[in-house]
Write a protein that holds these residues in place. Structure first.
Motif, PDB file in Angstrom:
ATOM      1  N   THR A  16     -13.007  -7.663   8.253  1.00  0.00           N
ATOM      2  CA  THR A  16     -12.493  -9.026   8.267  1.00  0.00           C
ATOM      3  C   THR A  16     -11.928  -9.403   6.902  1.00  0.00           C
ATOM      4  OG1 THR A  16     -14.088  -9.673   9.969  1.00  0.00           O
ATOM      5  CG2 THR A  16     -13.089 -11.435   8.677  1.00  0.00           C
ATOM      6  N   ARG A  17     -12.657  -9.077   5.863  1.00  0.00           N
ATOM      7  CA  ARG A  17     -12.219  -9.400   4.498  1.00  0.00           C
ATOM      8  C   ARG A  17     -10.917  -8.676   4.148  1.00  0.00           C
ATOM      9  NH1 ARG A  17     -12.624  -7.276  -0.620  1.00  0.00           N
ATOM     10  NH2 ARG A  17     -13.684  -5.399   0.142  1.00  0.00           N
ATOM     11  N   LEU A  18     -10.853  -7.389   4.468  1.00  0.00           N
ATOM     12  CA  LEU A  18      -9.683  -6.589   4.100  1.00  0.00           C
ATOM     13  C   LEU A  18      -8.452  -6.974   4.916  1.00  0.00           C
ATOM     14  CD1 LEU A  18     -11.331  -3.079   3.637  1.00  0.00           C
ATOM     15  CD2 LEU A  18     -10.659  -4.722   1.874  1.00  0.00           C
ATOM     16  N   ARG A  19      -8.652  -7.338   6.163  1.00  0.00           N
ATOM     17  CA  ARG A  19      -7.511  -7.793   6.974  1.00  0.00           C
ATOM     18  C   ARG A  19      -6.901  -9.062   6.365  1.00  0.00           C
ATOM     19  NH1 ARG A  19      -6.669  -5.861  12.210  1.00  0.00           N
ATOM     20  NH2 ARG A  19      -8.254  -4.456  13.046  1.00  0.00           N
ATOM     21  N   LYS A  20      -7.743  -9.964   5.888  1.00  0.00           N
ATOM     22  CA  LYS A  20      -7.243 -11.201   5.272  1.00  0.00           C
ATOM     23  C   LYS A  20      -6.484 -10.892   3.992  1.00  0.00           C
ATOM     24  CE  LYS A  20     -10.759 -14.355   7.124  1.00  0.00           C
ATOM     25  NZ  LYS A  20     -11.896 -15.251   6.796  1.00  0.00           N
ATOM     26  N   LEU A  21      -7.023  -9.992   3.182  1.00  0.00           N
ATOM     27  CA  LEU A  21      -6.339  -9.609   1.949  1.00  0.00           C
ATOM     28  C   LEU A  21      -4.979  -8.982   2.259  1.00  0.00           C
ATOM     29  CD1 LEU A  21      -9.205  -8.045  -0.201  1.00  0.00           C
ATOM     30  CD2 LEU A  21      -7.958 -10.165  -0.668  1.00  0.00           C
ATOM     31  N   ARG A  22      -4.960  -8.107   3.218  1.00  0.00           N
ATOM     32  CA  ARG A  22      -3.728  -7.406   3.579  1.00  0.00           C
ATOM     33  C   ARG A  22      -2.690  -8.365   4.134  1.00  0.00           C
ATOM     34  NH1 ARG A  22      -4.052  -2.507   7.846  1.00  0.00           N
ATOM     35  NH2 ARG A  22      -4.132  -4.242   9.327  1.00  0.00           N
ATOM     36  N   ALA A  23      -3.134  -9.295   4.963  1.00  0.00           N
ATOM     37  CA  ALA A  23      -2.205 -10.259   5.559  1.00  0.00           C
ATOM     38  C   ALA A  23      -1.605 -11.187   4.509  1.00  0.00           C
ATOM     39  CB  ALA A  23      -2.914 -11.072   6.635  1.00  0.00           C
ATOM     40  N   GLY A  24      -2.315 -11.350   3.390  1.00  0.00           N
ATOM     41  CA  GLY A  24      -1.844 -12.247   2.344  1.00  0.00           C
ATOM     42  C   GLY A  24      -0.872 -11.633   1.361  1.00  0.00           C
ATOM     43  N   LEU A  25      -0.551 -10.369   1.517  1.00  0.00           N
ATOM     44  CA  LEU A  25       0.400  -9.740   0.601  1.00  0.00           C
ATOM     45  C   LEU A  25       1.783 -10.366   0.771  1.00  0.00           C
ATOM     46  CD1 LEU A  25      -0.553  -5.962   1.004  1.00  0.00           C
ATOM     47  CD2 LEU A  25      -0.902  -7.394  -1.032  1.00  0.00           C
ATOM     48  N   PRO A  26       2.441 -10.749  -0.325  1.00  0.00           N
ATOM     49  CA  PRO A  26       3.797 -11.301  -0.219  1.00  0.00           C
ATOM     50  C   PRO A  26       4.766 -10.277   0.356  1.00  0.00           C
ATOM     51  CG  PRO A  26       2.840 -11.745  -2.384  1.00  0.00           C
ATOM     52  CD  PRO A  26       1.931 -10.766  -1.706  1.00  0.00           C
ATOM     53  N   ASP A  27       5.785 -10.750   1.038  1.00  0.00           N
ATOM     54  CA  ASP A  27       6.738  -9.854   1.692  1.00  0.00           C
ATOM     55  C   ASP A  27       7.441  -8.939   0.704  1.00  0.00           C
ATOM     56  OD1 ASP A  27       6.124 -10.861   4.171  1.00  0.00           O
ATOM     57  OD2 ASP A  27       7.810 -12.250   4.244  1.00  0.00           O
ATOM     58  N   ASP A  28       7.775  -9.443  -0.487  1.00  0.00           N
ATOM     59  CA  ASP A  28       8.478  -8.594  -1.446  1.00  0.00           C
ATOM     60  C   ASP A  28       7.587  -7.472  -1.952  1.00  0.00           C
ATOM     61  OD1 ASP A  28       6.844 -10.405  -2.813  1.00  0.00           O
ATOM     62  OD2 ASP A  28       8.184 -10.523  -4.550  1.00  0.00           O
ATOM     63  N   GLN A  29       6.302  -7.757  -2.154  1.00  0.00           N
ATOM     64  CA  GLN A  29       5.362  -6.711  -2.563  1.00  0.00           C
ATOM     65  C   GLN A  29       5.160  -5.691  -1.443  1.00  0.00           C
ATOM     66  OE1 GLN A  29       1.649  -8.025  -4.266  1.00  0.00           O
ATOM     67  NE2 GLN A  29       2.631  -9.668  -5.438  1.00  0.00           N
ATOM     68  N   ARG A  30       5.134  -6.179  -0.229  1.00  0.00           N
ATOM     69  CA  ARG A  30       4.954  -5.308   0.924  1.00  0.00           C
ATOM     70  C   ARG A  30       6.151  -4.354   1.062  1.00  0.00           C
ATOM     71  NH1 ARG A  30       1.485  -6.553   4.879  1.00  0.00           N
ATOM     72  NH2 ARG A  30       1.491  -8.741   4.245  1.00  0.00           N
ATOM     73  N   SER A  31       7.346  -4.891   0.916  1.00  0.00           N
ATOM     74  CA  SER A  31       8.555  -4.085   1.042  1.00  0.00           C
ATOM     75  C   SER A  31       8.662  -3.054  -0.079  1.00  0.00           C
ATOM     76  CB  SER A  31       9.784  -4.999   1.040  1.00  0.00           C
ATOM     77  OG  SER A  31      10.971  -4.243   1.102  1.00  0.00           O
ATOM     78  N   ARG A  32       8.438  -3.495  -1.305  1.00  0.00           N
ATOM     79  CA  ARG A  32       8.522  -2.576  -2.446  1.00  0.00           C
ATOM     80  C   ARG A  32       7.407  -1.540  -2.381  1.00  0.00           C
ATOM     81  NH1 ARG A  32       6.556  -2.010  -7.671  1.00  0.00           N
ATOM     82  NH2 ARG A  32       8.035  -1.098  -9.150  1.00  0.00           N
ATOM     83  N   GLY A  33       6.208  -1.965  -1.982  1.00  0.00           N
ATOM     84  CA  GLY A  33       5.087  -1.030  -1.896  1.00  0.00           C
ATOM     85  C   GLY A  33       5.322   0.067  -0.884  1.00  0.00           C
ATOM     86  N   ALA A  34       5.868  -0.296   0.284  1.00  0.00           N
ATOM     87  CA  ALA A  34       6.163   0.712   1.303  1.00  0.00           C
ATOM     88  C   ALA A  34       7.224   1.685   0.810  1.00  0.00           C
ATOM     89  CB  ALA A  34       6.612   0.029   2.593  1.00  0.00           C
ATOM     90  N   LEU A  35       8.212   1.168   0.074  1.00  0.00           N
ATOM     91  CA  LEU A  35       9.248   2.030  -0.489  1.00  0.00           C
ATOM     92  C   LEU A  35       8.646   3.036  -1.464  1.00  0.00           C
ATOM     93  CD1 LEU A  35      12.257   2.727  -0.902  1.00  0.00           C
ATOM     94  CD2 LEU A  35      12.322   0.949  -2.672  1.00  0.00           C
ATOM     95  N   LEU A  36       7.730   2.584  -2.309  1.00  0.00           N
ATOM     96  CA  LEU A  36       7.077   3.489  -3.256  1.00  0.00           C
ATOM     97  C   LEU A  36       6.253   4.555  -2.527  1.00  0.00           C
ATOM     98  CD1 LEU A  36       5.889   0.921  -5.953  1.00  0.00           C
ATOM     99  CD2 LEU A  36       7.634   2.688  -6.245  1.00  0.00           C
ATOM    100  N   MET A  37       5.551   4.156  -1.486  1.00  0.00           N
ATOM    101  CA  MET A  37       4.762   5.123  -0.723  1.00  0.00           C
ATOM    102  C   MET A  37       5.658   6.174  -0.080  1.00  0.00           C
ATOM    103  SD  MET A  37       1.775   2.974   1.204  1.00  0.00           S
ATOM    104  CE  MET A  37       1.223   1.422   0.534  1.00  0.00           C
ATOM    105  N   ARG A  38       6.763   5.745   0.494  1.00  0.00           N
ATOM    106  CA  ARG A  38       7.672   6.701   1.133  1.00  0.00           C
ATOM    107  C   ARG A  38       8.221   7.684   0.110  1.00  0.00           C
ATOM    108  NH1 ARG A  38       9.506   1.815   3.799  1.00  0.00           N
ATOM    109  NH2 ARG A  38      11.429   1.820   2.569  1.00  0.00           N
ATOM    110  N   ALA A  39       8.565   7.190  -1.073  1.00  0.00           N
ATOM    111  CA  ALA A  39       9.104   8.070  -2.111  1.00  0.00           C
ATOM    112  C   ALA A  39       8.064   9.083  -2.573  1.00  0.00           C
ATOM    113  CB  ALA A  39       9.592   7.239  -3.302  1.00  0.00           C
ATOM    114  N   ARG A  40       6.831   8.632  -2.746  1.00  0.00           N
ATOM    115  CA  ARG A  40       5.780   9.552  -3.190  1.00  0.00           C
ATOM    116  C   ARG A  40       5.463  10.601  -2.124  1.00  0.00           C
ATOM    117  NH1 ARG A  40       3.450   4.641  -5.818  1.00  0.00           N
ATOM    118  NH2 ARG A  40       3.584   5.006  -8.067  1.00  0.00           N
ATOM    119  N   LEU A  41       5.443  10.180  -0.869  1.00  0.00           N
ATOM    120  CA  LEU A  41       5.192  11.134   0.211  1.00  0.00           C
ATOM    121  C   LEU A  41       6.307  12.172   0.306  1.00  0.00           C
ATOM    122  CD1 LEU A  41       3.773   8.963   3.130  1.00  0.00           C
ATOM    123  CD2 LEU A  41       2.643  10.919   2.040  1.00  0.00           C
ATOM    124  N   PHE A  42       7.541  11.715   0.185  1.00  0.00           N
ATOM    125  CA  PHE A  42       8.679  12.632   0.252  1.00  0.00           C
ATOM    126  C   PHE A  42       8.586  13.679  -0.853  1.00  0.00           C
ATOM    127  CE2 PHE A  42      13.022  13.904  -0.788  1.00  0.00           C
ATOM    128  CZ  PHE A  42      13.493  14.283   0.460  1.00  0.00           C
TER     129      PHE A  42
END
Length: 224
Positions: A16-42
């Motif tokens: 419950t706690r982690l879902r709330k934290l995750r849902a509160g991430l700003p959209d710009d951080q979410r977008s940039r973070g996913a981009l960084l993850m994709r680059a590192r995985l690649f």
């Protein structure tokens, strides 16, 4: 009268706690973070494939990914990039409740439908044995212990793959806000991951295998 807080109760509270934290991430951080993850995985997969070839072992060719639910990191652009590069990408399918997942092939043209939990799944194709399993992860420890969503599907799946002697690398995909307290104790059935990837980097290290390991990492390096 006091009520003893059980391990199961603690896991529910943490989810419950982690879902709330995750849902509160700003959209710009979410977008940039996913981009960084994709680059590192690649980058990681390219290095892992090169290392396997240099060691005279088969290079990983099949990656089991996941279709993102709300608030999860979106890896879908990378999945398309991998298929265009000749990699085989698979997605999980729930064949039956309380059983291991099956992995069916995915391409951008594949027909999908909503599974029992509303997540998009491939409709057809042969079951695949993945060399790399990307695991949606709500919470994680520095040692690679995972807190999932409570259904146990990935724990059963990873355990089943290991029991049949199949070699693979399991990587949790999580937001860094999912890091658990050092005192967190995983449940007995929880399967430890080889590594976790967040927008801030690898935890504890990016796994690189010298040959088949059956899920245990022989060699790792930092790539944060």
């Amino acid at each position: 009268m006091t009520t003893q807080n059980t391990q199961e109760d603690t896991a529910v509270q943490e989810r419950t706690r982690l879902r709330k934290l995750r849902a509160g991430l700003p959209d710009d951080q979410r977008s940039r973070g996913a981009l960084l993850m994709r680059a590192r995985l690649f980058t990681w997969l390219n290095v892992a494939r090169d290392q396997a070839v240099q060691a005279g072992h088969p290079a990983p060719t099949t990656v089991a990914a996941f279709w993102p639910m709300a608030d999860e990191p979106d890896l879908r652009p990378l999945l398309t990039q991998w298929t265009e590069a000749g990699m085989t990408v698979a997605l999980p399918v729930v064949r039956e409740r309380n059983a291991p997942l099956a992995f069916l092939p995915w391409t951008p043209e594949a027909e999908l439908r909503a599974g029992p939990y509303g997540i998009q799944e491939p409709v057809a194709g042969p079951e695949l044995l993945p060399d790399v399993v990307l695991v949606p992860t709500l919470g994680y420890t520095e040692q690679g212990d995972r807190l999932g969503y409570g259904g146990g599907y990935y724990d059963r799946t990873l355990a089943a793959l290991r029991e049949r002697g199949h070699a693979f690398t399991a990587i949790g995909i999580a937001w860094s806000c999912g890091e658990l307290d050092p005192g967190y104790v995983p449940a007995p059935h929880d399967v430890r991951l080889d590594a976790v990837l967040t927008q801030d980097g690898w935890v504890p290290h990016a796994p690189l295998e010298e040959g088949k390991t059956g899920g245990s990492v022989l060699h790792s390096y930092r790539m944060n």
